[in-house]
Design a protein around this motif. Structure first.
Motif, PDB file in Angstrom:
ATOM      1  N   ALA A  61      34.403 -52.934  21.993  1.00  0.00           N
ATOM      2  CA  ALA A  61      35.595 -52.883  21.762  1.00  0.00           C
ATOM      3  C   ALA A  61      35.758 -53.594  20.401  1.00  0.00           C
ATOM      4  O   ALA A  61      35.325 -54.656  19.993  1.00  0.00           O
ATOM      5  N   VAL A  62      36.777 -52.707  19.345  1.00  0.00           N
ATOM      6  CA  VAL A  62      36.977 -53.544  18.064  1.00  0.00           C
ATOM      7  C   VAL A  62      38.504 -53.699  18.050  1.00  0.00           C
ATOM      8  O   VAL A  62      39.172 -52.714  18.126  1.00  0.00           O
ATOM      9  N   ARG A 114      24.312 -43.747  27.408  1.00  0.00           N
ATOM     10  CA  ARG A 114      25.482 -43.321  26.617  1.00  0.00           C
ATOM     11  C   ARG A 114      26.471 -44.670  26.231  1.00  0.00           C
ATOM     12  O   ARG A 114      26.447 -45.522  27.098  1.00  0.00           O
ATOM     13  N   SER A 115      26.998 -44.597  25.186  1.00  0.00           N
ATOM     14  CA  SER A 115      27.900 -45.782  24.799  1.00  0.00           C
ATOM     15  C   SER A 115      29.305 -45.459  24.401  1.00  0.00           C
ATOM     16  O   SER A 115      29.378 -44.316  23.737  1.00  0.00           O
ATOM     17  N   VAL A 116      30.300 -46.173  24.263  1.00  0.00           N
ATOM     18  CA  VAL A 116      31.611 -46.002  23.562  1.00  0.00           C
ATOM     19  C   VAL A 116      31.768 -47.175  22.496  1.00  0.00           C
ATOM     20  O   VAL A 116      31.493 -48.393  22.914  1.00  0.00           O
ATOM     21  N   VAL A 117      32.396 -46.931  21.424  1.00  0.00           N
ATOM     22  CA  VAL A 117      32.876 -47.808  20.712  1.00  0.00           C
ATOM     23  C   VAL A 117      34.357 -47.499  20.475  1.00  0.00           C
ATOM     24  O   VAL A 117      34.859 -46.519  20.009  1.00  0.00           O
ATOM     25  N   LEU A 118      35.312 -48.485  20.987  1.00  0.00           N
ATOM     26  CA  LEU A 118      36.563 -48.348  21.072  1.00  0.00           C
ATOM     27  C   LEU A 118      37.431 -49.217  20.435  1.00  0.00           C
ATOM     28  O   LEU A 118      37.276 -50.357  20.185  1.00  0.00           O
ATOM     29  N   ALA A 125      35.714 -54.958  27.848  1.00  0.00           N
ATOM     30  CA  ALA A 125      34.711 -54.267  27.175  1.00  0.00           C
ATOM     31  C   ALA A 125      33.197 -55.132  27.574  1.00  0.00           C
ATOM     32  O   ALA A 125      33.189 -56.481  27.423  1.00  0.00           O
ATOM     33  N   ASP A 126      32.259 -54.496  27.173  1.00  0.00           N
ATOM     34  CA  ASP A 126      31.062 -55.697  27.286  1.00  0.00           C
ATOM     35  C   ASP A 126      30.827 -56.411  26.003  1.00  0.00           C
ATOM     36  O   ASP A 126      30.234 -57.377  26.145  1.00  0.00           O
ATOM     37  N   GLU A 127      31.268 -55.889  24.972  1.00  0.00           N
ATOM     38  CA  GLU A 127      31.177 -56.468  23.434  1.00  0.00           C
ATOM     39  C   GLU A 127      32.612 -56.343  22.801  1.00  0.00           C
ATOM     40  O   GLU A 127      33.159 -55.257  23.068  1.00  0.00           O
ATOM     41  N   VAL A 128      33.146 -57.367  22.162  1.00  0.00           N
ATOM     42  CA  VAL A 128      34.410 -57.351  21.912  1.00  0.00           C
ATOM     43  C   VAL A 128      34.371 -58.156  20.350  1.00  0.00           C
ATOM     44  O   VAL A 128      33.917 -58.943  20.217  1.00  0.00           O
ATOM     45  N   ALA A 155      33.424 -61.540  25.938  1.00  0.00           N
ATOM     46  CA  ALA A 155      34.093 -60.526  26.770  1.00  0.00           C
ATOM     47  C   ALA A 155      34.311 -60.920  28.391  1.00  0.00           C
ATOM     48  O   ALA A 155      33.422 -61.828  28.615  1.00  0.00           O
ATOM     49  N   THR A 156      35.261 -60.644  28.959  1.00  0.00           N
ATOM     50  CA  THR A 156      35.511 -61.234  30.347  1.00  0.00           C
ATOM     51  C   THR A 156      34.764 -60.533  31.446  1.00  0.00           C
ATOM     52  O   THR A 156      34.345 -59.329  31.089  1.00  0.00           O
TER      53      THR A 156
END
Length: 225
Positions: free
Chosen positions: A37-38, A193-197, A208-211, A224-225
């Motif tokens: 997440a960005v 697969r991955s998502v950049v949000l 998210a896994d990374e923020v 990230a929580t």
């Protein structure tokens, strides 16, 4: 986890007075099975970042490597192949083909990847997105929220392994925002697969896994929580 994309020293600027540089030596690694997440202040380059990651904008300098291909220097044919089978988009503005019904917009997503069109799969997804009774409707007959969910469905159907989603919960109420976030999470689970949000909603970003926060042209990591 496999490294899907790596950005190194990415600089993107726009001619103005003064020059605007939303990305200024930015770096990011996206690995398979992760949701990234960005967040950040509006108008500071989050959408620009996604466009650079997807090869829609070329940076002034730096590398944008997707599976070893530097999208900053890729040919038109290479980018076309990447967009067909590799990187998918959920744009902030829900672009749809206005002459095609809702289910036909989803069919097109499968045609573009060369996959066999599975009507059962398409209509099952429309039902899951609350669009089962809108399958035959043109986009002009859909609400803003329905269009956004249809665009998400189109992205989820195609055989991409990296999905770039720009404010995908815009125009959605709390119930559908939670559902959309859940579908994006499921996209990453059990697959390579991955998502950049990109999102302004810190509640979803924190799951998210990374923020990261985009500030002054670079990304700052958060827990990230």
């Amino acid at each position: 986890m496999e490294k899907l994309m790596e950005l190194t020293g990415v600089v993107k600027e726009f001619s103005s007075s003064p020059v605007v540089r939303p990305l200024d030596g930015l770096g990011l690694t996206v690995r398979s099975g992760r949701m990234v997440a960005v967040t950040g202040v509006s108008g500071k380059g989050k959408s620009t970042l996604l466009n650079v990651m997807g090869g829609l904008l070329r940076p002034e300098s730096g590398e944008v490597r997707y599976r070893g291909i530097d999208l900053a220097r890729a040919s038109a044919a290479q980018l076309d192949a990447v967009h067909r089978r590799g990187i998918g988009f959920v744009f902030q503005t829900p672009y749809l083909l206005q002459a095609l019904a809702a289910y036909e917009n989803l069919e097109l997503a499968l045609k573009m990847t060369g996959e066999k069109i599975a009507r059962d799969r398409i209509f099952a997804l429309l039902e899951e997105l609350g669009l089962g009774d809108r399958a035959q409707h043109l986009p002009s007959a859909l609400s803003a929220g329905q269009k956004r969910r249809l665009v998400l469905g189109r992205a989820l159907l195609a055989s991409h392994d990296l999905l770039l989603a720009d404010e995908p919960t815009n125009d959605l109420d709390d119930t559908w925002s939670a559902k959309v976030f859940s579908l994006l999470r499921d996209f990453c689970v059990g697959e390579e697969r991955s998502v950049v949000l990109v999102t302004h909603d810190r509640t979803y970003a924190s799951q998210a896994d990374e923020v990261y926060v985009l500030e002054n042209g670079i990304l700052h990591g958060e827990e990230a929580t």
